[in-house]
Scaffold this motif. Structure first.
Motif, short mmCIF file in Angstrom:
data_model
loop_
_atom_site.label_atom_id
_atom_site.label_comp_id
_atom_site.label_asym_id
_atom_site.label_seq_id
_atom_site.Cartn_x
_atom_site.Cartn_y
_atom_site.Cartn_z
N MET A 21 -11.40 -13.37 5.05
CA MET A 21 -11.14 -12.79 3.77
C MET A 21 -11.13 -11.31 3.99
O MET A 21 -10.65 -10.63 3.40
N GLU A 22 -12.20 -10.71 4.90
CA GLU A 22 -12.45 -9.45 4.85
C GLU A 22 -11.27 -8.82 5.58
O GLU A 22 -10.67 -7.61 4.95
N GLN A 23 -10.65 -9.41 6.46
CA GLN A 23 -9.21 -8.89 6.98
C GLN A 23 -8.19 -8.69 5.99
O GLN A 23 -7.42 -7.59 6.07
N LEU A 24 -8.22 -9.83 5.03
CA LEU A 24 -7.11 -9.82 4.25
C LEU A 24 -7.50 -8.68 3.13
O LEU A 24 -6.51 -7.83 2.89
N TYR A 25 -8.57 -8.35 2.65
CA TYR A 25 -8.98 -7.15 1.93
C TYR A 25 -8.55 -5.78 2.86
O TYR A 25 -7.85 -5.14 2.12
N GLU A 26 -9.25 -5.81 3.89
CA GLU A 26 -8.62 -4.48 4.86
C GLU A 26 -7.17 -4.21 4.82
O GLU A 26 -6.69 -2.95 4.72
N THR A 27 -6.35 -5.44 4.97
CA THR A 27 -4.84 -5.02 5.23
C THR A 27 -4.33 -4.68 4.15
O THR A 27 -3.53 -3.96 4.01
N TYR A 28 -4.72 -5.37 2.58
CA TYR A 28 -3.89 -5.33 1.40
C TYR A 28 -4.43 -4.51 0.24
O TYR A 28 -4.01 -4.51 -0.58
N ALA A 29 -5.78 -4.29 0.55
CA ALA A 29 -6.59 -3.75 -0.64
C ALA A 29 -5.72 -2.30 -1.19
O ALA A 29 -5.76 -2.02 -2.42
N GLN A 30 -5.46 -1.50 -0.45
CA GLN A 30 -4.82 -0.14 -0.60
C GLN A 30 -3.43 -0.66 -1.27
O GLN A 30 -3.20 0.09 -2.35
N THR A 31 -2.75 -1.41 -0.99
CA THR A 31 -1.48 -1.97 -1.55
C THR A 31 -1.48 -2.15 -3.09
O THR A 31 -0.89 -1.83 -3.98
N VAL A 32 -2.68 -3.31 -3.27
CA VAL A 32 -2.95 -3.57 -4.49
C VAL A 32 -3.17 -2.49 -5.38
O VAL A 32 -2.90 -2.37 -6.45
N PHE A 33 -4.26 -1.79 -4.73
CA PHE A 33 -4.82 -0.73 -5.54
C PHE A 33 -3.66 0.07 -6.09
O PHE A 33 -3.66 0.57 -7.23
N LYS A 34 -2.83 0.79 -5.20
CA LYS A 34 -1.84 1.62 -5.53
C LYS A 34 -0.87 0.94 -6.58
O LYS A 34 -0.56 1.54 -7.65
N TYR A 35 -0.54 -0.37 -6.56
CA TYR A 35 0.14 -1.29 -7.32
C TYR A 35 -0.43 -1.13 -8.83
O TYR A 35 -0.14 -0.57 -9.68
N LEU A 36 -1.93 -1.47 -8.84
CA LEU A 36 -2.97 -1.45 -10.11
C LEU A 36 -2.57 0.25 -10.64
O LEU A 36 -2.75 0.05 -12.04
N PHE A 37 -2.85 1.00 -10.09
CA PHE A 37 -2.99 2.30 -10.48
C PHE A 37 -1.58 2.80 -11.11
O PHE A 37 -1.78 3.42 -12.17
N SER A 38 -0.66 2.32 -10.40
CA SER A 38 0.82 2.68 -10.96
C SER A 38 1.10 1.99 -12.46
O SER A 38 1.49 2.78 -13.26
#
Length: 163
Positions: free
Chosen positions: A1-18
């Motif tokens: 799960m940690e690797q999943l977070y490291e890989t996709y957290a930035q993408t999810v954050f950018k989507y949510l910020f948009s």
């Protein structure tokens, strides 16, 4: 799960910020997204990319937040004020640094619908809702058209100054 977070957290954050236009809320919803993903990872069937699946979870988290706080999706006041200042800055810049002939040359280079929106906004000082109503389109369409027109005019002005 940690690797999943490291890989996709930035993408999810950018989507949510948009969609939220709020960094703190986007960060909070990103955490909620990965919490929900961890609880439901067994439901991921691999029919889409992992990032798409996570963004679907993020969108549902955003909708839950809206329902919880009884908000409607909209731009924050800060974002609106920044946008208005940018518009006024461009308008003031165009109107004060270029003569009217140059302004009309730039406006004339735009397509008919964009030119009409620009005229109504710059000279008529109408709201986007009023402009949308006049041209038979939505307020959002009027905003997007005006924004794109500003970009084209700014690009045209810089090309004009180079010549």
């Amino acid at each position: 799960m940690e690797q999943l977070y490291e890989t996709y957290a930035q993408t999810v954050f950018k989507y949510l910020f948009s969609i939220t236009q709020d960094a703190d809320l986007a960060e909070e919803l990103t955490q909620e997204t990965f919490y929900q993903a961890m609880k439901t990872i067994h439901q991921f069937r691999g029919e889409c990319k992992m990032s798409v699946w996570l963004c679907q979870i993020a969108k549902r988290a955003w909708y839950r937040e809206l329902n919880k706080s009884k908000k409607t999706p909209s731009l924050s006041m800060e974002t609106l004020e920044t946008s208005l200042r940018a518009e006024r800055s461009l308008e003031a810049d165009v109107l004060h640094t270029e003569d009217k002939l140059a302004l009309f040359r730039l406006l004339h280079q735009l397509d008919e619908k964009t030119r009409e929106v620009m005229y109504l906004r710059l000279s008529g000082e109408l709201s986007f809702a009023e402009i949308g109503d006049i041209v038979g389109q939505s307020e959002t369409w009027a905003r997007v058209t005006f924004y794109r027109g500003k970009q084209k005019m700014t690009k045209g002005r810089s090309e004009w100054n180079e010549n």
